[in-house]
Write an enzyme that holds these catalytic residues in place. Sequence first.
Site, short mmCIF file in Angstrom:
data_model
loop_
_atom_site.label_atom_id
_atom_site.label_comp_id
_atom_site.label_asym_id
_atom_site.label_seq_id
_atom_site.Cartn_x
_atom_site.Cartn_y
_atom_site.Cartn_z
N GLU A 224 0.79 -1.23 0.00
CA GLU A 224 0.00 0.00 0.00
C GLU A 224 0.82 1.28 0.00
O GLU A 224 0.56 2.20 0.77
CB GLU A 224 -0.98 -0.03 1.19
CG GLU A 224 -1.97 -1.16 1.08
CD GLU A 224 -3.05 -1.15 2.14
OE1 GLU A 224 -4.22 -1.35 1.78
OE2 GLU A 224 -2.74 -0.94 3.33
C1 ACM Z 1 -2.59 -5.48 3.76
O1 ACM Z 1 -3.68 -5.93 4.10
N1 ACM Z 1 -2.45 -4.19 3.52
C2 ACM Z 1 -1.44 -6.34 3.58
#
Ligand code: ACM
Length: 679
Positions: free
Chosen positions: A320
């Site tokens: 992310e």
């Molecule tokens: C995640 O759930 N951002 C690995």
Amino acid sequence: MAQKMLLVFVSVIMGLFSYARLNQTFNLMPVPALVKVNAGRVGISGQFRVAVTGKPNSRMYSEASRFVRRLSNKTGIFLDMQGYVTSNDTDTTSTLLINIQRPGLLKLDEDESYTLEIHTGKIRITTVTDLGAIHGLETLLQLVSADAAGYYFPGVSIRDNPRFAWRGLLLDVALHFMPVDVVKRTLDGMAAVKMNVLHLHLCNDQGFRVESKLFPRLQQMASDGIFYTQQEINTIVNYAAQRGIRVVPEFVVPAHTTAILTAYPEFASVKKTYQLQRYFGVFDPVMDPTNEKLYPFLEKLFTEMSSLFPDDYFHIGGDENTGKDWAAVPHIKAFMKVHGMKTTMDLQTYFNQRLLPIIKKTGKKMIGWDEVLQPGLPKEITIQSWRGNEAFYSSVRKGYKAILSYGYYIDLIQPASYHYLNDPIPDSVKLTEIQKNFILGGEATMWSELVTPVTVDSRIWPRTAAIAERLWSPKTVNNVDDMYRRLDIVSLQLESLGLQHLSYKQVLMRRLCNGYNTKPLEVLVSVLEPLKIYERNEGDTMYTVFSPFTKLADIASPDQEVPRIFNEQVEAFLINLSTISEKEIRDKLILWQENNVAFKHLLLNSPALSEASLLSENLSALAAAGLEALQYIHDKKTADTEWLKQKIAIATSAKQQGGRCEIQVVNAIQKLVERVTIL
Ligand code: ACM
């Protein structure tokens, strides 16, 4: 000749019989690789004794002693003959004889197999390592049975070994911190269902949760004072090792690092001061991979952190990264241009390539979330897939080791059946044997945006036991009804271990109701589930780390039994119209219809419950509609289109959420309504 024919016939019948028995699952979870029923049993009495032979280690003795305590607690039998199992206990005539060849190593692919033989008067657990014996003891406890003659172990022969070597649970202690006691009871639960990896997610935008002696600003400025001391980490690691569980730490970089950048802003891409994030989600702050000083910092920090965790693996996150802060800064853009990097993902691969030698120098193997799977990523990095199956299968096809978490996101409130049927190697996916060997296993993920130490057990258990079975048992063990049957039993065993997934509800309900009378809330909550996937933390309620997680959606838990059974009853009734099903359905509808009056009384004393008032009214109206429908069906009478329109409108209203929850019996009741013949 005829006699021989008869013998063949008898042996074929016996074979079929034992095949049927072979499929018995008792109440075992995970189901062992092979179970054969034997004649006879072993009664449990005060004379019960355990002996250990072979080459045991101290872990074997303390786990055997713990087994004796648990057996005594479960049966209420005074097993006082043997306070502790020690190296003096080698009498081979003991009730339970454990023989192990050598102490097990807490390493991937260690031998965890065991055989368990129960014949009249004696029990034998035979294994290569004590890790196998620990699993065998859990199986034995799950076999404890009772009848009028007392407690006993049924006669069985079990040969068991795991399908996958990596059977993990991620516990996020960064978003909401989990004290050591919570981690310990989680480890007890994991051991009970033969899981062997605790993945601790130790830092994120909301906090850095491990004491650093080299960089104390991390705990001083970036944890709100809520972190594990190094001594506490040691306690957790030792406790896990005692249960045969590895602890894999995750320190996420380069994104999700607001906490680190709060303490050390000089490593940020955008130069400014940072503050701990109070919301949950995906944020732009990110480390600056073009800053050469970043790498010595990470080397020192990760060397210190990895020294606290003896496991071979070290997780660097990598998920992310919005890339926005990289794209926003001229010097990073210039760096990318000079190095011919087209996207921020190219820059992240560069960062990972710089990180790998650092992690290797600490003696560890590097793991990253599936975002790190980009062209040029070194093959020795293990990929943990969470965004879909695609990355998982493309990882193993490309020759990366991989761990599956997609489909095991227990924070998303999906039913156990969904996770259970998420096989890491489904028939629909074609892989070569070599590719299959790159699949290490899977991990359930308990992200802690919306849980606290009080509620976290209810999101992990019992559903994680179904995932544990998926990762341990043969692929052919996939009967959902039998899984639920056993899950209900395992849930109580987990409660006996000290897990609070059932009992916390009473505590929260009494507080919410401001008193002892919680019955009307209990009735309502029993048909509610929290909003699923990411919906709960959207719209008008954006939670922060300071929010109260003591409300309706916290008391409601995933995969509730009452709606599950009600839905099954309605399905059955619509097929067979049986009077028994009809009565069961009617009783529940009456309960739900009448509950609203009592619930309104609760509201007088509990302003916090007001968010549930519409749900209670909707449930009542819905149940009334269901009762009318049931009567029409019973009387074989017809209704008119206006009636149908009204009832569908009621069902539609009842689908609205309230208090971040949804009623789970709407569809079943709507099906009853739609069954009525309309003129
Ligand atoms: C995640 O759930 N951002 C690995």
